[in-house]
Write a protein that holds these residues in place. Sequence first.
Motif, PDB file in Angstrom:
ATOM      1  N   SER A  73      31.211  74.306  73.994  1.00  0.00           N
ATOM      2  CA  SER A  73      29.933  73.725  73.567  1.00  0.00           C
ATOM      3  C   SER A  73      30.086  72.973  72.255  1.00  0.00           C
ATOM      4  O   SER A  73      29.567  71.866  72.098  1.00  0.00           O
ATOM      5  CB  SER A  73      28.884  74.819  73.411  1.00  0.00           C
ATOM      6  OG  SER A  73      28.600  75.401  74.648  1.00  0.00           O
ATOM      7  N   SER A  75      32.784  71.668  71.076  1.00  0.00           N
ATOM      8  CA  SER A  75      33.600  70.488  71.333  1.00  0.00           C
ATOM      9  C   SER A  75      32.768  69.375  71.956  1.00  0.00           C
ATOM     10  O   SER A  75      32.885  68.207  71.561  1.00  0.00           O
ATOM     11  CB  SER A  75      34.767  70.863  72.248  1.00  0.00           C
ATOM     12  OG  SER A  75      35.541  69.745  72.543  1.00  0.00           O
ATOM     13  N   MET A  76      31.918  69.729  72.905  1.00  0.00           N
ATOM     14  CA  MET A  76      31.059  68.725  73.536  1.00  0.00           C
ATOM     15  C   MET A  76      30.070  68.140  72.531  1.00  0.00           C
ATOM     16  O   MET A  76      29.794  66.937  72.563  1.00  0.00           O
ATOM     17  CB  MET A  76      30.305  69.338  74.722  1.00  0.00           C
ATOM     18  CG  MET A  76      31.177  69.604  75.923  1.00  0.00           C
ATOM     19  SD  MET A  76      32.006  68.135  76.554  1.00  0.00           S
ATOM     20  CE  MET A  76      30.614  67.181  77.111  1.00  0.00           C
ATOM     21  N   GLN A  77      29.550  68.959  71.633  1.00  0.00           N
ATOM     22  CA  GLN A  77      28.623  68.462  70.606  1.00  0.00           C
ATOM     23  C   GLN A  77      29.322  67.466  69.693  1.00  0.00           C
ATOM     24  O   GLN A  77      28.756  66.433  69.337  1.00  0.00           O
ATOM     25  CB  GLN A  77      28.058  69.624  69.800  1.00  0.00           C
ATOM     26  CG  GLN A  77      27.061  70.455  70.552  1.00  0.00           C
ATOM     27  CD  GLN A  77      26.638  71.696  69.780  1.00  0.00           C
ATOM     28  OE1 GLN A  77      27.172  71.990  68.727  1.00  0.00           O
ATOM     29  NE2 GLN A  77      25.669  72.423  70.340  1.00  0.00           N
ATOM     30  N   ARG A  78      30.571  67.789  69.319  1.00  0.00           N
ATOM     31  CA  ARG A  78      31.323  66.855  68.466  1.00  0.00           C
ATOM     32  C   ARG A  78      31.581  65.543  69.193  1.00  0.00           C
ATOM     33  O   ARG A  78      31.473  64.469  68.603  1.00  0.00           O
ATOM     34  CB  ARG A  78      32.643  67.482  68.027  1.00  0.00           C
ATOM     35  CG  ARG A  78      32.479  68.369  66.807  1.00  0.00           C
ATOM     36  CD  ARG A  78      33.814  68.840  66.287  1.00  0.00           C
ATOM     37  NE  ARG A  78      33.970  70.188  66.846  1.00  0.00           N
ATOM     38  CZ  ARG A  78      35.064  70.692  67.355  1.00  0.00           C
ATOM     39  NH1 ARG A  78      36.173  69.980  67.372  1.00  0.00           N
ATOM     40  NH2 ARG A  78      35.112  71.903  67.848  1.00  0.00           N
ATOM     41  N   ILE A  79      31.923  65.614  70.471  1.00  0.00           N
ATOM     42  CA  ILE A  79      32.190  64.397  71.238  1.00  0.00           C
ATOM     43  C   ILE A  79      30.911  63.558  71.352  1.00  0.00           C
ATOM     44  O   ILE A  79      30.936  62.335  71.170  1.00  0.00           O
ATOM     45  CB  ILE A  79      32.757  64.752  72.628  1.00  0.00           C
ATOM     46  CG1 ILE A  79      34.164  65.298  72.486  1.00  0.00           C
ATOM     47  CG2 ILE A  79      32.716  63.549  73.553  1.00  0.00           C
ATOM     48  CD1 ILE A  79      34.743  65.880  73.757  1.00  0.00           C
ATOM     49  N   GLN A  80      29.783  64.214  71.638  1.00  0.00           N
ATOM     50  CA  GLN A  80      28.524  63.489  71.751  1.00  0.00           C
ATOM     51  C   GLN A  80      28.100  62.901  70.413  1.00  0.00           C
ATOM     52  O   GLN A  80      27.583  61.778  70.373  1.00  0.00           O
ATOM     53  CB  GLN A  80      27.437  64.414  72.298  1.00  0.00           C
ATOM     54  CG  GLN A  80      27.617  64.759  73.748  1.00  0.00           C
ATOM     55  CD  GLN A  80      26.612  65.784  74.243  1.00  0.00           C
ATOM     56  OE1 GLN A  80      25.905  66.402  73.455  1.00  0.00           O
ATOM     57  NE2 GLN A  80      26.567  65.968  75.551  1.00  0.00           N
ATOM     58  N   ALA A  81      28.331  63.621  69.332  1.00  0.00           N
ATOM     59  CA  ALA A  81      27.980  63.098  68.016  1.00  0.00           C
ATOM     60  C   ALA A  81      28.837  61.866  67.703  1.00  0.00           C
ATOM     61  O   ALA A  81      28.343  60.892  67.136  1.00  0.00           O
ATOM     62  CB  ALA A  81      28.176  64.164  66.954  1.00  0.00           C
ATOM     63  N   LYS A  82      30.093  61.925  68.077  1.00  0.00           N
ATOM     64  CA  LYS A  82      30.975  60.787  67.840  1.00  0.00           C
ATOM     65  C   LYS A  82      30.547  59.586  68.687  1.00  0.00           C
ATOM     66  O   LYS A  82      30.589  58.446  68.213  1.00  0.00           O
ATOM     67  CB  LYS A  82      32.428  61.172  68.172  1.00  0.00           C
ATOM     68  CG  LYS A  82      33.434  60.129  67.786  1.00  0.00           C
ATOM     69  CD  LYS A  82      34.839  60.627  68.005  1.00  0.00           C
ATOM     70  CE  LYS A  82      35.824  59.560  67.587  1.00  0.00           C
ATOM     71  NZ  LYS A  82      37.199  59.981  67.764  1.00  0.00           N
ATOM     72  N   GLU A  83      30.125  59.817  69.921  1.00  0.00           N
ATOM     73  CA  GLU A  83      29.666  58.729  70.779  1.00  0.00           C
ATOM     74  C   GLU A  83      28.375  58.129  70.241  1.00  0.00           C
ATOM     75  O   GLU A  83      28.159  56.931  70.350  1.00  0.00           O
ATOM     76  CB  GLU A  83      29.477  59.220  72.209  1.00  0.00           C
ATOM     77  CG  GLU A  83      30.763  59.501  72.934  1.00  0.00           C
ATOM     78  CD  GLU A  83      30.544  60.088  74.317  1.00  0.00           C
ATOM     79  OE1 GLU A  83      29.366  60.419  74.661  1.00  0.00           O
ATOM     80  OE2 GLU A  83      31.523  60.225  75.046  1.00  0.00           O
ATOM     81  N   ASP A  84      27.504  58.953  69.665  1.00  0.00           N
ATOM     82  CA  ASP A  84      26.258  58.463  69.105  1.00  0.00           C
ATOM     83  C   ASP A  84      26.512  57.543  67.902  1.00  0.00           C
ATOM     84  O   ASP A  84      25.779  56.590  67.684  1.00  0.00           O
ATOM     85  CB  ASP A  84      25.347  59.628  68.692  1.00  0.00           C
ATOM     86  CG  ASP A  84      24.797  60.373  69.915  1.00  0.00           C
ATOM     87  OD1 ASP A  84      24.847  59.793  71.014  1.00  0.00           O
ATOM     88  OD2 ASP A  84      24.335  61.510  69.717  1.00  0.00           O
TER      89      ASP A  84
END
Length: 86
Positions: A73, A75-84
Amino acid sequence: MKEFVVYTALRLLMFGATFGVVIGVWQVVTGEITSADVFWAVLIGFVVSGIGSYFLLNAQREAFARRVDERASRSMQRIQAKEDVD
C-alpha cells in the motif's frame, strides 16, 4: 521483515520436529533406516508440517500478510504521488 523471519523459523522448526518424529518412529518400527526411508520421512514431514502449520501458525501468517499488504500500500501511494507530480 521480522514477521517473515519468525514465520519461516517456525515453519522450519515444525518441519524439523515432524521429520525427527517420523524418522524416530520409522527406526523403532523397522529397526533400520535406508536412504529410501529418509526420502519418505522427508516427504511425510513436509506434508504433516504443512498441514500443521496451516492451523498452528495462522497468527504468524496473518501478521506476515498484514506486513506485506502495508508495504504494498505504501509503495502504491508513493507511485501514485509521483504520477500526480508528473
